[in-house]
Design an enzyme around this catalytic site. Sequence first.
Site, PDB file in Angstrom:
ATOM      1  CB  CYS A   6     -16.440   2.864 -20.824  1.00 27.96           C
ATOM      2  SG  CYS A   6     -15.458   3.277 -22.269  1.00 27.96           S
ATOM      3  NE  ARG A  29      -7.742   1.140 -30.219  1.00 27.18           N
ATOM      4  CZ  ARG A  29      -7.165   0.574 -29.162  1.00 27.18           C
ATOM      5  NH1 ARG A  29      -7.821  -0.249 -28.389  1.00 27.18           N
ATOM      6  NH2 ARG A  29      -5.903   0.857 -28.884  1.00 27.18           N
ATOM      7  N   GLY A  39       1.273   3.319  -2.493  1.00 27.13           N
ATOM      8  CA  GLY A  39       0.548   4.417  -3.147  1.00 27.13           C
ATOM      9  C   GLY A  39      -0.406   5.084  -2.179  1.00 27.13           C
ATOM     10  CD  GLU A  67     -14.567   4.503 -14.042  1.00 20.35           C
ATOM     11  OE1 GLU A  67     -15.571   5.156 -14.390  1.00 20.35           O
ATOM     12  OE2 GLU A  67     -13.993   3.687 -14.795  1.00 20.35           O
ATOM     13  N   GLY A 116       0.822  -1.205   0.000  1.00 13.12           N
ATOM     14  CA  GLY A 116       0.000   0.000   0.000  1.00 13.12           C
ATOM     15  C   GLY A 116       0.856   1.255   0.000  1.00 13.12           C
ATOM     16  CD  GLU A 139     -14.105  -3.879 -28.004  1.00 10.53           C
ATOM     17  OE1 GLU A 139     -15.056  -3.191 -27.601  1.00 10.53           O
ATOM     18  OE2 GLU A 139     -13.071  -4.082 -27.336  1.00 10.53           O
ATOM     19  CG  ASP A 194       0.010   3.538  -6.513  1.00 10.69           C
ATOM     20  OD1 ASP A 194      -0.907   3.028  -5.837  1.00 10.69           O
ATOM     21  OD2 ASP A 194       1.143   3.038  -6.596  1.00 10.69           O
ATOM     22  CE  LYS A 207      10.919 -13.874  15.027  1.00 10.30           C
ATOM     23  NZ  LYS A 207      11.958 -13.999  16.064  1.00 10.30           N
ATOM     24  CB  THR A 208      12.729  -5.860  13.690  1.00  9.59           C
ATOM     25  OG1 THR A 208      13.871  -6.512  14.263  1.00  9.59           O
ATOM     26  CG2 THR A 208      11.746  -5.515  14.782  1.00  9.59           C
ATOM     27  N   PRO A 242      13.326  -8.656   8.600  1.00  7.93           N
ATOM     28  CG  PRO A 242      11.364  -9.740   7.922  1.00  7.93           C
ATOM     29  CD  PRO A 242      12.165  -9.391   9.145  1.00  7.93           C
ATOM     30  CG  HIS A 283     -13.616   5.367 -17.914  1.00 11.14           C
ATOM     31  ND1 HIS A 283     -13.844   4.070 -17.530  1.00 11.14           N
ATOM     32  CD2 HIS A 283     -13.290   5.329 -19.228  1.00 11.14           C
ATOM     33  CE1 HIS A 283     -13.646   3.266 -18.559  1.00 11.14           C
ATOM     34  NE2 HIS A 283     -13.314   4.002 -19.608  1.00 11.14           N
TER      35      HIS A 283
END
Length: 540
Positions: free
Chosen positions: A384, A465, A19, A512, A17, A408, A72, A189-190, A192, A510
Amino acid sequence: MTIRYIFVTGGVVSSLGKGLTAAAIGHLLENRGVKIAFLKLDPYLNVDPGTMNPFQHGEVYVTDDGAETDLDLGHYYRYTHSPLSRASNATSGQIYDTVIKKERKGDYLGKTVQVIPHVTDEIKQRILACAHQDPATQVVIVEIGGTIGDIESLPFLEAIRQFRHERPKECLNIHLTYVPYLKAAGEVKTKPTQHSVQALRAIGIIPDMILCRCEEPLSQEIKAKISLFCNVREEAVIDEKDVAHSIYEVPLELHRQGLDTMIGKMLDLQLRSANLSSWEKMLHTILHPKGQVIIGIVGKYIDHQDAYKSVFEALHHAAIHAGVELEIRKFESDRVLENGSVEQTICGCDGYLVPGGFGERGWEGKIQTARYCRQNLIPYFGLCLGMQIMIVEFARHVLGLKNAHSTEVDPNTQDPVISMLSEQKQIQNLGGSMRLGAYPCELKQGSLAYKAYGRSLISERHRHRYEFNNQYKSAFEEKGMVFSGKLEHGELCEIAEIPTHPWMLGVQFHPEFKSKPLEPHPLFREFIQAAILARAQNLV
Ligand code: GLN
């Protein structure tokens, strides 16, 4: 004015995560009065993600100026008001393309062209171009895709190392890592994280701050350990635990731990005091919904959680606005007919959405979804391809054009109600060649669309298109379809709706991409309202 730069890198594993974290940092800085810009650097060799399969890459986000970019940028849009354009995303493919073109032109004056300095110089140029796209920009947040240790991201990391070497006081490195909890050992655990920071230091990058993705908040002891081994101040080790309810909690969590104030100090920025009350109020609404709405999405890439990212988010924004909890039911479009009819497979939702898509697979399932919604007066929203589906379904079952199709899928169809845009017919290359970016659209007074937007001229982003074939327009209108939006000063149909239906609307663009949690997109807002109404009527 001196511009500051925050570089966000990721370690240990992908999908942490990064972004979203970069977006949350941007949100906090913007809230504290800083003018920010974002740049996403992607290490892959594709020039842009436009030609990639959504299963590989997830959603392709489109900017106003027609760039096909990493998803992102959608997070950046939803969390902030920063400018987003072609200058906000660069891939290795673009960088190498520029360098090779310069070499062919002879711009390098006989030199051997190398990763250092020529590729790294080009990367630094891209960072500066992003910084200077708006003269008011104070801080650029640069997110580097991939995970430390990848071969591919090395030129980007080397470029940001040099960039900081040239501007020691103006740059900040934030490293996002993963701190796992091992159930069998009962321990956090640290190691990594330590290894990932070592790898970063080997390249010459020393993080100033470490954000630790984890399941539970980290103890002071663990933070002290990370601080000691990674050479970062203890208060600069911040945990970013899994959010309980909503991704919009992230900025509040980071603010609680003092992240924005610390960035301000490290970069010598004047920050005004934070006011996160509207964001907090929004979270309160999410946590205390007044009801529920169920939306079915019928799409081809439904199993990939990022393929319709902005669509899911836009639905959530509209549900937050309405104060209800949203349940999304996902239906794989080529499986909805497996039981014989969609009636059995998809029923039970308050509204259905058919998102964008390409190619033949799953078409018939989507057509049947549109038919089901039209005949049963259930709210339908087509984005769309979802609008093209609505048109083909109407042609087949209302106009009686049984073989109507989009060229199409069936280039030889008798009734090409959806056909290729004329400007597309000569195009050979697949990449970057669709009708892309923002176009103005005029709305018809009195239509559902006009009611939603509350004005007659809008601007929305496109990526397609094919279009509605205007030769069929009057036949559709005679049977009750209204084309309520058309390209300003043009004939292209951008919105179709059926006024005798409670809410059946398709858009060639679009919407969204232009929804924010506190500013839901008008069409999503109205679609969710219609679904809530349908639900109430069904429950009576
Ligand atoms: N495949 C359709 C077209 O190209 C729809 C594209 C989309 O949904 N983004 O027109």
